[in-house]
Motif scaffolding. Structure first.
Motif, short mmCIF file in Angstrom:
data_model
loop_
_atom_site.label_atom_id
_atom_site.label_comp_id
_atom_site.label_asym_id
_atom_site.label_seq_id
_atom_site.Cartn_x
_atom_site.Cartn_y
_atom_site.Cartn_z
N LYS A 7 0.84 -1.45 0.02
CA LYS A 7 0.09 -0.04 0.19
C LYS A 7 0.67 1.30 0.22
O LYS A 7 0.73 2.13 -0.65
CB LYS A 7 -0.76 0.04 1.41
N THR A 28 -9.58 8.27 1.82
CA THR A 28 -9.65 7.94 3.26
C THR A 28 -9.43 6.34 3.21
O THR A 28 -9.70 5.65 2.41
CB THR A 28 -11.26 8.03 3.68
N GLY A 29 -8.68 5.98 4.45
CA GLY A 29 -8.46 4.57 4.50
C GLY A 29 -6.84 4.20 4.78
O GLY A 29 -6.00 5.43 4.77
N ASP A 81 -6.82 8.34 -3.72
CA ASP A 81 -7.70 7.64 -2.86
C ASP A 81 -7.51 6.16 -3.01
O ASP A 81 -7.25 5.41 -4.12
CB ASP A 81 -9.16 7.87 -2.92
N GLY A 82 -7.91 5.13 -2.22
CA GLY A 82 -7.59 3.84 -2.00
C GLY A 82 -9.08 3.38 -2.65
O GLY A 82 -9.90 3.97 -3.16
N ALA A 83 -9.12 1.84 -2.79
CA ALA A 83 -10.45 1.28 -3.12
C ALA A 83 -10.52 -0.15 -2.17
O ALA A 83 -9.37 -0.76 -1.77
CB ALA A 83 -10.20 1.09 -4.57
N ASP A 84 -11.40 -0.69 -2.43
CA ASP A 84 -11.80 -1.96 -1.72
C ASP A 84 -11.63 -3.24 -2.90
O ASP A 84 -10.94 -4.36 -2.72
CB ASP A 84 -12.99 -2.10 -1.24
N LYS A 94 -15.75 1.13 -3.53
CA LYS A 94 -15.29 1.98 -2.23
C LYS A 94 -16.35 1.87 -1.13
O LYS A 94 -17.44 1.93 -1.50
CB LYS A 94 -14.81 3.47 -2.65
N GLY A 95 -15.72 2.24 -0.02
CA GLY A 95 -16.60 2.70 1.12
C GLY A 95 -16.36 1.64 2.08
O GLY A 95 -17.10 1.89 3.33
N GLY A 97 -14.29 1.91 4.51
CA GLY A 97 -13.78 2.81 5.44
C GLY A 97 -15.09 3.80 5.82
O GLY A 97 -14.98 4.63 6.75
N GLY A 98 -16.35 3.78 4.93
CA GLY A 98 -17.59 4.47 5.26
C GLY A 98 -17.28 5.78 4.65
O GLY A 98 -18.43 6.62 4.96
N ALA A 99 -16.42 6.33 3.80
CA ALA A 99 -16.49 7.56 3.50
C ALA A 99 -16.97 7.76 2.14
O ALA A 99 -16.88 8.90 1.21
CB ALA A 99 -15.18 8.14 3.69
N LEU A 100 -17.63 6.87 1.61
CA LEU A 100 -18.13 6.73 0.08
C LEU A 100 -18.77 8.13 -0.45
O LEU A 100 -18.35 8.43 -1.68
CB LEU A 100 -18.65 5.54 0.00
N GLU A 103 -16.28 10.80 -0.77
CA GLU A 103 -15.26 10.32 -1.75
C GLU A 103 -15.78 10.57 -2.95
O GLU A 103 -15.36 10.88 -4.13
CB GLU A 103 -14.90 8.80 -1.47
N LYS A 121 -6.43 -6.21 -4.50
CA LYS A 121 -7.55 -5.29 -4.81
C LYS A 121 -8.10 -5.42 -6.31
O LYS A 121 -9.10 -5.11 -6.55
CB LYS A 121 -7.53 -3.88 -4.35
#
Ligand code: 5RP
Length: 218
Positions: A7, A28-29, A81-84, A94-95, A97-100, A103, A121
């Motif tokens: 990362k 975020t993340g 930003d990152g991603a799931d 994404k989301g 971390g809850g910030a979708l 973001e 990912k």
């Protein structure tokens, strides 16, 4: 290399996209946190940043980096930003971390979206990671029933409230073969604030951390 080191390698590569005196959006993340720390170390002069969450704003400020409101800045030069999950077309989930929602707003307002992640990912078909959906609290049961109609299994993220005062349903069991269509369908459900599918506005560049270092996918 550990997942965290991958990362960080991706985050370090993203610094190359940051231009002097620009205004950038910051995600975020844990991967975005590496980016923030490396950005501070780099001492690249910036006009400012826009944060995608309260946590990110706090981390930026703790490094002495200026945080601005999106309503003051106009279009942003860059969003990192990152991603799931990502597919090969750079559609994202994404989301985690809850910030979708924030973001998605920052991504929409940015000229270039650079996504940073470790190599795990990148997937062929998205949906293994439960799809986060931010929902107005009174619509929780209604939206959950609509998710079941779409073939998903919704699960309330217990004890979690978004920065916007809403709840999150994590929807598992979806095989996302047409992300643009699914994003649009879920967005149209009354009570949905945002779905964590970034397909109408995917990333422009995906940087993956791998054991051999950072790899730019596109
Ligand atoms: C937060 C996000 C993050 O970018 C996503 O969850 C990836 O997190 P991490 O970098 O910790 O793996 O969308 O809402």
């Amino acid at each position: 290399m550990t997942q965290d080191e991958m990362k960080r390698a991706a985050a370090a590569e993203a610094l190359k996209y940051v231009e002097d005196n620009s205004i950038i959006g910051v995600g975020t993340g844990s991967t975005a946190n590496h980016f923030i720390d490396l950005l501070a170390e780099s001492r690249i002069p910036l006009k400012g940043t826009v944060a995608s969450s309260v946590k990110t704003a706090e981390r930026l400020k703790s490094h002495g980096i200026k945080v601005m409101e999106l309503n003051q800045t106009g279009p942003l030069d860059l969003y990192v930003d990152g991603a799931d999950e990502s597919d090969a077309q750079l559609n994202l989930i994404k989301g985690g971390g809850g910030a979708l929602t924030r973001e998605k707003i920052v991504a929409a307002a940015s000229d270039v979206f650079v996504c940073i992640a470790d190599e795990s990912k990148l997937v062929e078909v998205m949906g293994e990671f439960p799809l986060p959906v931010e929902v107005i609290p009174m619509a929780q049961s209604y939206v959950a029933r609509e998710m079941i109609k779409l073939g998903g299994t919704p699960d309330l993220r217990h004890g979690y409230t978004t920065d916007n005062g809403n709840i999150i349903l994590d929807v598992s069991g979806l095989k996302i073969t047409n992300p643009v269509e699914l994003e649009s369908k879920i967005n149209q459900i009354t009570g949905v604030v945002t779905v964590g599918l970034f397909a109408a506005r995917p990333a422009d560049v995906l940087i993956l951390g791998t054991p051999g270092g950072a790899k730019v996918v596109k």
